[in-house]
Scaffold this active site. Structure first.
Site, PDB file in Angstrom:
ATOM      1  N   HIS A   1      44.936  27.403  45.405  1.00 38.02           N
ATOM      2  CA  HIS A   1      45.038  28.701  44.733  1.00 38.02           C
ATOM      3  C   HIS A   1      45.369  29.814  45.722  1.00 38.02           C
ATOM      4  CE1 HIS A   1      43.764  31.823  41.747  1.00 38.02           C
ATOM      5  NE2 HIS A   1      43.483  32.491  42.853  1.00 38.02           N
ATOM      6  N   GLU A   2      44.580  29.902  46.782  1.00 41.47           N
ATOM      7  CA  GLU A   2      44.806  30.984  47.733  1.00 41.47           C
ATOM      8  C   GLU A   2      46.156  30.852  48.426  1.00 41.47           C
ATOM      9  OE1 GLU A   2      43.090  33.580  47.723  1.00 41.47           O
ATOM     10  OE2 GLU A   2      41.529  32.774  46.418  1.00 41.47           O
TER      11      GLU A   2
ATOM     12  N   HIS B   1      48.815  32.610  46.520  1.00 39.53           N
ATOM     13  CA  HIS B   1      48.919  34.022  46.903  1.00 39.53           C
ATOM     14  C   HIS B   1      49.727  34.153  48.190  1.00 39.53           C
ATOM     15  CE1 HIS B   1      46.297  35.775  43.920  1.00 39.53           C
ATOM     16  NE2 HIS B   1      45.231  35.097  44.313  1.00 39.53           N
TER      17      HIS B   1
ATOM     18  N   HIS C   1      53.344  33.998  47.630  1.00 42.08           N
ATOM     19  CA  HIS C   1      53.814  35.245  47.020  1.00 42.08           C
ATOM     20  C   HIS C   1      54.090  36.293  48.095  1.00 42.08           C
ATOM     21  CE1 HIS C   1      53.138  37.989  43.221  1.00 42.08           C
ATOM     22  NE2 HIS C   1      54.390  37.965  43.618  1.00 42.08           N
TER      23      HIS C   1
END
Length: 692
Positions: A472-473, A476, A479
């Site tokens: 998940h991290e 980020h 992104h």
């Protein structure tokens, strides 16, 4: 004071290290105050130069000058807040508290400056002629001025300045008290018999935690959310109860130094007053307007639609857990501290699968290099090379250079995976350097987890939840790394809060992909692959427990809305009323289910009272609508030869149409560019078992 007067202060000039990585080896705590003072003065002078420029406003002398202002202050604050979150000390926290109101005042100095606002307003035609991104950047700046109160009269602006300063100080105080509460609530175990049934490496880690803090015996340190790992692993019911009650009791007054109740009431009241001053019904309306949701009615409709089915599913799960508990203790009634342990038992019985057996196959180094990095290579062609010549900000922080498939340098990825004293709980990503074409800067991004460090020589074995968090991290991080925008204010993850979680949630899908799983899920000592039957059982059990997971999340999201959809006079006056307010809010929302407490209770809800996600915790499930729809796109439309979307063409499309665009346009337009339509909710309802 300006950068020229700072002498050998490492913030005086941009870092000369690769990719502009801050020179952590040279930075000391005493450098921050002079750098802040110089940076504040320097940016004020830059703003004054823009405001008083006798020339006709142009994109270069106004918009771009505003975008590039404050480089010294940005360098210092970026490093400082990295340390606040990841390696805080009493001295760091003192500086944070001292400068919070000064920084609030500084922001107001810009957004309440009518001269700069007028110059920006004069750029409408020039921005339109320059292209869509410039026009979007200008409109964002103008919107920020209006939302910050530029149209208020002088008396109203004076009150707004006061409120902003008070709110910033209160948010800082809340965050600091939450960290103290986690440390104060740690549970000490002196009798090793109480830890019977825990995995040997887990017991070893608890002993190491005690040694690190110079405590006798074993120390169960807490994570930020309500659920704690030991509660899901220990067969000792009394120990589970102690840890659960320590977790849910944080901030409620048992430890005066970390009591957050007064801060909560002050924050709720002052946020409500500020919203009213700015013309909004309440703080939640102010927040929603700046997101993709746009209105609190839309937020309420979404959360309300999900609450009933979620609790219904949780109650059905509870019936199964009560049966499992009764097999051990016939007269015992299911309690919240029983839930995680017996959920694992039921999962094991239903799917012939014991999640604890996964841990030897989930070693941190392999999960990252052969899982997270492997997937990024398969989808996007990225290569990762550890830069041992580059220093992080604390022991255990690692730096990786990220390269494109053709060898072109992309940026740096900084990995900080272990818990330490002074590090806030949870997991997060932030930038040390924002990508910007205007400034010619490549990205430097950080991922933080809070994994308990094992004893020396022992492997770091993860739970499946920790594996998902790592993926998940890193979503980020992608992104931020893939950002290709001109203006720094639009870079990477600078998107609305109810959109920012979307790319990271999509990246979780790769942890489940058969090829990725086969790559990282290997026994830490033998190298043996996790057998196919266990992998099948893991996938089959994926949807189990969604009643609990959805209910605990929705309870927190609805609690966040309840605190922020009230007027100033509706905020309780007495700290003793905080728990009553919380209970009433959960009851009204239909999620008052004692066996499934909120993922965060009010008193340690740092997302909402520490700032950043105030009235915005709904963002996770709002983003998950986009996420679930995109996962279907990868698996169906973007798949090649049944590969589930794990291919470069799919990655190139997701990167080009969405990840690279940052906030350079309406994020929902980026989504439509990818999918060819707006998102639909059906994939989310199916994933969470919430269909009609």
């Amino acid at each position: 004071m300006t950068s020229s007067t700072l002498g050998d202060n490492p913030f005086a000039a941009a870092s000369t290290l690769p990719f502009g990585l801050p020179d952590f080896a040279a930075i000391r705590t005493e450098h921050f105050r002079p750098a802040f003072d110089a940076g504040l003065a320097e940016q004020r002078a830059e703003w004054e130069a823009i405001a008083t420029d006798p020339s006709v406003p142009t994109l270069e002398n106004t918009l771009e000058a505003l975008e590039v202002s404050g480089r010294l202050l940005d360098r210092a604050l970026t490093v400082f807040y990295t340390l606040v979150s990841s390696a805080g000390t009493d001295e760091i926290r003192e500086i944070e508290a001292d400068y919070a109101p000064k920084l609030s005042e500084h922001r107001d100095a810009l957004h309440l400056d009518g001269r700069i606002f007028a110059r920006l307003e004069a750029l409408s035609d020039a921005a339109a002629a320059a292209g869509a991104q410039t026009q979007w950047a200008l409109q964002n700046h103008l919107k920020n001025f209006v939302r910050a109160g530029i149209r208020l009269d002088t008396a109203q602006q004076d009150r707004l300045r006061a409120l902003n300063g008070e709110l910033t100080s209160l948010e800082t105080e809340f965050s600091q008290r939450v960290v103290k509460a986690m440390e104060a609530a740690a549970v000490t175990v002196t009798d090793p018999a109480e830890l019977a049934g825990l995995a040997p490496d887990a017991v070893s880690a608890l002993a190491q935690a005690a040694a690190d803090r110079e405590v006798e015996g074993y120390l169960i340190t807490l994570q930020l959310p309500t659920p704690q790992a030991v509660v899901s692993q220990s067969p000792n019911r009394e120990l589970r109860r102690r840890v659960f009650e320590a977790s849910t009791g944080r901030g409620t007054g048992s430890d005066p130094d970390s009591d957050t109740r007064r801060v909560i009431l002050d924050l709720a009241r002052k946020r409500a007053e500020r919203a009213r001053l700015l013309g909004y019904a309440h703080h939640a309306a102010y927040v929603a307007e700046d997101g993709t949701a746009a209105t609190t009615e839309a937020v309420n409709e979404m959360l309300g639609r999900l609450a009933g089915p979620a609790v219904r599913n949780a109650r059905a799960e509870a019936a199964d857990l009560q049966t499992a508990l009764a097999a051990d203790e016939p007269d015992a009634e299911l309690a919240p501290w029983d839930w995680s342990l017996y959920a694992d038992r039921v999962r094991q019985q239903t799917f012939a699968f014991d999640e604890s057996e996964l841990r030897p196959y989930l070693e941190l180094e392999r999960v990252i290099t052969h899982g997270v990095f492997f997937a990024a290579n398969a989808i996007y062609g990225l290569e990762f090379a550890e830069r041992e010549d580059l220093t992080g900000y604390a022991d255990g922080v690692r730096v990786f250079e990220v390269k494109e498939a053709d060898g072109t340098a992309l940026g740096l990825f900084v990995a900080d995976y272990y818990a330490r004293e002074g590090k806030r709980g949870g997991a997060w990503m932030h930038n040390l350097v924002d990508q910007s074409g205007l400034l010619g800067l490549p990205p430097v991004v950080v991922n933080n987890l809070n994994i308990t460090r094992p004893a020396a020589g022992e492997p770091t074995l993860l739970t499946w939840d920790e594996v998902i968090t790592a993926f998940h991290e890193f979503g980020h991080a992608l992104h931020g790394l893939f950002s290709q925008v001109h203006y720094p204010s639009l870079s990477g993850t600078s998107v609305p809060r109810d959109f920012v979680e979307y790319p990271s949630q999509v990246n979780e899908m790769w942890a489940w992909h058969p090829e990725v799983l086969a790559s990282f899920a290997r026994h830490h000592s033998t190298g043996e692959r996790l057998d196919a039957a266990t992998l099948d059982q893991l996938r089959a059990s994926q949807a189990y427990g969604e009643g609990f997971a959805t209910t605990e999340y929705l309870a927190a999201a609805l609690l966040d809305q309840a605190w922020h959809q009230i007027a100033p006079e509706e905020v309780p006056d007495d700290v003793a009323e905080v728990e009553a307010f919380e209970a009433a809010a959960l009851q009204r929302a239909g999620v008052a289910y004692p066996l499934v407490p909120p993922r965060y209770r009010s008193t340690y809800f740092n997302h909402t009272f520490g700032g950043g996600y105030d009235a915005g915790y709904y963002s996770y499930i709002w983003s998950e609508v986009l996420d679930a729809d995109t996962v279907d796109w990868f698996k169906d439309e973007a798949a090649e030869n049944g590969d589930g979307g794990l291919n470069r063409a799919a990655g190139a499309a997701f990167r080009a149409k969405l990840l690279s665009r940052g906030h350079a346009q309406d994020p929902l337009q980026s989504y439509r560019d990818l999918r060819g339509r707006d998102a639909v909710i059906d994939p989310l309802l199916k994933r969470r078992g919430l269909g009609e």
